[in-house]
Scaffold this active site. Structure first.
Site, mmCIF file in Angstrom:
data_model
loop_
_atom_site.group_PDB
_atom_site.id
_atom_site.type_symbol
_atom_site.label_atom_id
_atom_site.label_comp_id
_atom_site.label_asym_id
_atom_site.label_seq_id
_atom_site.Cartn_x
_atom_site.Cartn_y
_atom_site.Cartn_z
ATOM 1 N N HIS A 25 0.813 -1.221 0.000
ATOM 2 C CA HIS A 25 0.000 0.000 0.000
ATOM 3 C C HIS A 25 0.846 1.270 0.000
ATOM 4 O O HIS A 25 0.337 2.357 -0.283
ATOM 5 C CB HIS A 25 -0.987 -0.001 1.184
ATOM 6 C CG HIS A 25 -0.381 0.247 2.523
ATOM 7 N ND1 HIS A 25 -0.077 -0.761 3.411
ATOM 8 C CD2 HIS A 25 -0.028 1.392 3.141
ATOM 9 C CE1 HIS A 25 0.423 -0.250 4.517
ATOM 10 N NE2 HIS A 25 0.476 1.054 4.377
ATOM 11 N N ASP A 66 0.178 -7.598 1.272
ATOM 12 C CA ASP A 66 0.643 -6.222 1.470
ATOM 13 C C ASP A 66 2.168 -6.143 1.466
ATOM 14 O O ASP A 66 2.763 -5.413 2.265
ATOM 15 C CB ASP A 66 0.084 -5.636 2.764
ATOM 16 C CG ASP A 66 0.168 -4.108 2.798
ATOM 17 O OD1 ASP A 66 0.285 -3.496 1.726
ATOM 18 O OD2 ASP A 66 0.145 -3.536 3.909
ATOM 19 N N ASN A 78 5.309 4.813 9.230
ATOM 20 C CA ASN A 78 6.007 3.612 9.690
ATOM 21 C C ASN A 78 5.740 2.418 8.782
ATOM 22 O O ASN A 78 6.457 1.413 8.841
ATOM 23 C CB ASN A 78 5.560 3.221 11.102
ATOM 24 C CG ASN A 78 6.350 3.927 12.192
ATOM 25 O OD1 ASN A 78 5.793 4.710 12.958
ATOM 26 N ND2 ASN A 78 7.651 3.674 12.254
ATOM 27 N N SER A 79 4.699 2.510 7.966
ATOM 28 C CA SER A 79 4.318 1.376 7.122
ATOM 29 C C SER A 79 5.488 0.912 6.270
ATOM 30 O O SER A 79 6.143 1.717 5.599
ATOM 31 C CB SER A 79 3.155 1.761 6.207
ATOM 32 O OG SER A 79 1.970 1.918 6.936
ATOM 33 N N LEU A 93 -8.390 -24.167 -1.211
ATOM 34 C CA LEU A 93 -9.236 -25.307 -0.874
ATOM 35 C C LEU A 93 -10.580 -25.220 -1.581
ATOM 36 O O LEU A 93 -11.116 -26.219 -2.037
ATOM 37 C CB LEU A 93 -9.418 -25.381 0.640
ATOM 38 C CG LEU A 93 -9.951 -26.683 1.238
ATOM 39 C CD1 LEU A 93 -9.033 -27.842 0.897
ATOM 40 C CD2 LEU A 93 -10.064 -26.538 2.767
ATOM 41 N N GLY A 94 -11.151 -24.017 -1.649
ATOM 42 C CA GLY A 94 -12.420 -23.836 -2.350
ATOM 43 C C GLY A 94 -13.644 -24.010 -1.478
ATOM 44 O O GLY A 94 -14.640 -24.597 -1.912
ATOM 45 N N VAL A 95 -13.576 -23.488 -0.236
ATOM 46 C CA VAL A 95 -14.726 -23.551 0.658
ATOM 47 C C VAL A 95 -14.976 -22.171 1.250
ATOM 48 O O VAL A 95 -14.055 -21.364 1.389
ATOM 49 C CB VAL A 95 -14.517 -24.561 1.806
ATOM 50 C CG1 VAL A 95 -14.456 -25.982 1.287
ATOM 51 C CG2 VAL A 95 -13.267 -24.231 2.611
ATOM 52 N N ILE A 123 -16.193 -20.629 4.753
ATOM 53 C CA ILE A 123 -16.241 -21.151 6.121
ATOM 54 C C ILE A 123 -16.782 -20.102 7.085
ATOM 55 O O ILE A 123 -16.848 -18.913 6.761
ATOM 56 C CB ILE A 123 -14.838 -21.609 6.588
ATOM 57 C CG1 ILE A 123 -13.841 -20.451 6.460
ATOM 58 C CG2 ILE A 123 -14.384 -22.822 5.794
ATOM 59 C CD1 ILE A 123 -12.464 -20.759 6.990
#
Length: 469
Positions: free
Chosen positions: A108, A138, A210-211, A266-268, A270
């Site tokens: 960013h 990031d 600080n990023s 994984l394709g879920v 949750i």
């Protein structure tokens, strides 16, 4: 007696002594050794294209108080006069990881930049090339044309312990090489919209600028990259978050070798397991990741994962919170077969899933609420209607019933809303209104049972409890 009295007074005198400096960590040598490898980063963008979090705004876009404007030498203009547009600058930090000019910062900090400038500790200012940048973690990898540069020592974030002293060096509000210290407050923190980073939480004072700067342990090793703060004012409030260096270096290596980052998938979809859901699924404690939806054609679907499964362990790692699972899966190389331990219908099972590649576009579309039609009442004190073809297509739901009306009773207590689609109840698939009425008529009393719903396109499980009559 006299000897005892003298001993007591001696003990009191010792306790009254102030804590010596030797009892506290000495950061002086660490700062002298490490700060030359910490850099200030600024970016130039075309007028009108300034990204969030520039030098004069906080992380949420808040304007920095007037007192800081003098230090940034902001142009002055008379009231009513329109200021001349300049290429805005975004101030951040970074650190050098190789003596031939590779350095790390936050995505960013350099996002949407036309030019990235790096100011070294010796006051040289060099234009940097963006080798690669990964929004999900990031992390950005930069390269400057220089050699024999000072570098940081890299540590292992997995060895960090809560309560351990850590130190940050960066450019808060543009003040180069500012040093702040604190302790590790927690590890493996999951933040909203940051699915693939298990953040290190500290109480080190971190502010805009600080990023991208390094977080050091007492050995002078970088263990994290300062990335985010929790704030209501735009400034530090005691909650800072750093990206673990283990995660950052894995991302940097991929950016350097292939220019992009691949993660396991994984394709879920949750959700968290709360106490009532844990009881309804027969679990000893509220833990694991409850599968609310299995995406069609996904690795999970191919391996036989089902909606309503509770994933308790992944590759031997315990899934305590649902947010743990994306961290575990994302670190697995696509193509590897992973062991997934689940609970289904009260029984433990182990599945082998061949992990896929996380797609670039992995968010489900949000849809409009349906307009139901047919009424029927039941033990939940709700009215439901059949699911028509239009809703099935829009919401990508193959079967279920739509909530038409919610009256005071078990359904309302469970949080059902008009427009919810009920697809599963107490472990049984709901295909029609008759199915729903039959299943609801057989529900046990005085204990919660799981109910799967789809709300505005988002699947979830909620606990339902029928009270004793």
């Amino acid at each position: 007696m006299r000897a005892m009295t003298q001993l007591i007074f001696a003990c009191i005198a010792i306790l009254a002594l102030p804590v010596s400096a030797a009892d506290l960590p000495d950061f002086k040598s660490l700062v002298k050794e490490s700060s030359p490898a910490v850099v200030n980063i600024s970016t130039e963008q075309k007028a009108g294209s300034q990204s969030e979090g520039g030098p004069f705004t906080g992380p949420g876009g808040e304007e920095i108080p007037e007192i800081f404007r003098h230090f940034f030498r902001m142009p002055e203009f008379n009231q009513g006069e329109r200021p001349r547009r300049k290429a805005p600058q975004s101030l951040g930090s970074g650190f050098i990881i190789s003596d031939d000019g590779y350095l790390l910062t936050n995505h960013h900090v350099i996002a949407d930049a036309d030019k990235v400038l790096v100011r070294l500790a010796d006051r040289r200012e060099l234009e940097a090339e963006v080798i690669g940048s990964d929004e999900r973690s990031d992390i950005a990898l930069l390269k400057i044309d220089a050699d024999h540069l000072p570098t940081v020592k890299l540590g292992r974030s997995r060895d960090l312990e809560v309560g351990e002293w850590v130190l940050a060096i960066g450019s808060p509000f543009g003040f180069d090489h500012s040093v702040t210290a604190g302790i590790v407050s927690a590890k493996e923190r999951a933040l909203a919209n940051e699915t693939y980073v298990p953040f290190i939480q500290t109480d080190v004072a971190i502010n805009p600028g600080n990023s991208g700067g390094p977080l050091f342990n007492l050995e002078g090793e970088v263990v994290g990259i300062n990335s985010q703060i929790y704030t209501r004012s735009g400034g530090f409030m005691g909650l800072s978050f750093a990206i673990p260096i283990d995660v950052a270096m894995d991302v940097a290596d991929q950016l350097k070798t292939q220019g992009f980052v691949t993660r396991g998938w994984l394709g879920v979809i949750i959700q968290e397991v709360n106490r009532d859901l844990a009881e309804s699924f027969g679990l000893d404690k509220p833990a694991g990741a409850l599968v609310a939806k299995v995406l069609s054609g996904s690795p999970a679907a191919d391996a036989g994962v089902q909606e309503g499964d509770v994933i308790l362990r992944f590759e031997g790692q315990e899934v305590i919170r649902s947010s743990d699972l994306p961290h575990f899966v994302g670190r697995v190389k696509p193509g590897k077969k992973a062991r997934v331990e689940i609970v289904r219908g009260g029984e433990s099972k182990t599945l082998r899933v061949e992990i896929g590649v996380l797609p670039k576009q992995d968010e489900l579309a949000q849809t409009e609420r349906a307009q139901p039609h047919e009424d029927k009442s039941n033990r939940l004190d709700i009215e439901v209607t059949a699911l028509d073809a239009k809703r099935k297509e829009k919401w990508q739901v193959s079967s279920g019933v739509v909530v038409h009306r919610v009256m005071p009773g078990p359904g309302a207590d469970a949080g059902l809303m008009v427009g919810d689609v009920i697809t599963m109840l107490n472990g049984e698939q709901v295909d029609t209104v008759d199915d729903f009425n039959r299943i609801s008529a057989q529900l046990p009393e005085a204990r919660p049972v799981p109910m799967r719903i789809v709300r505005r396109g988002s699947p979830m499980f909620i606990p339902l409890k029928i009270e004793d009559k």
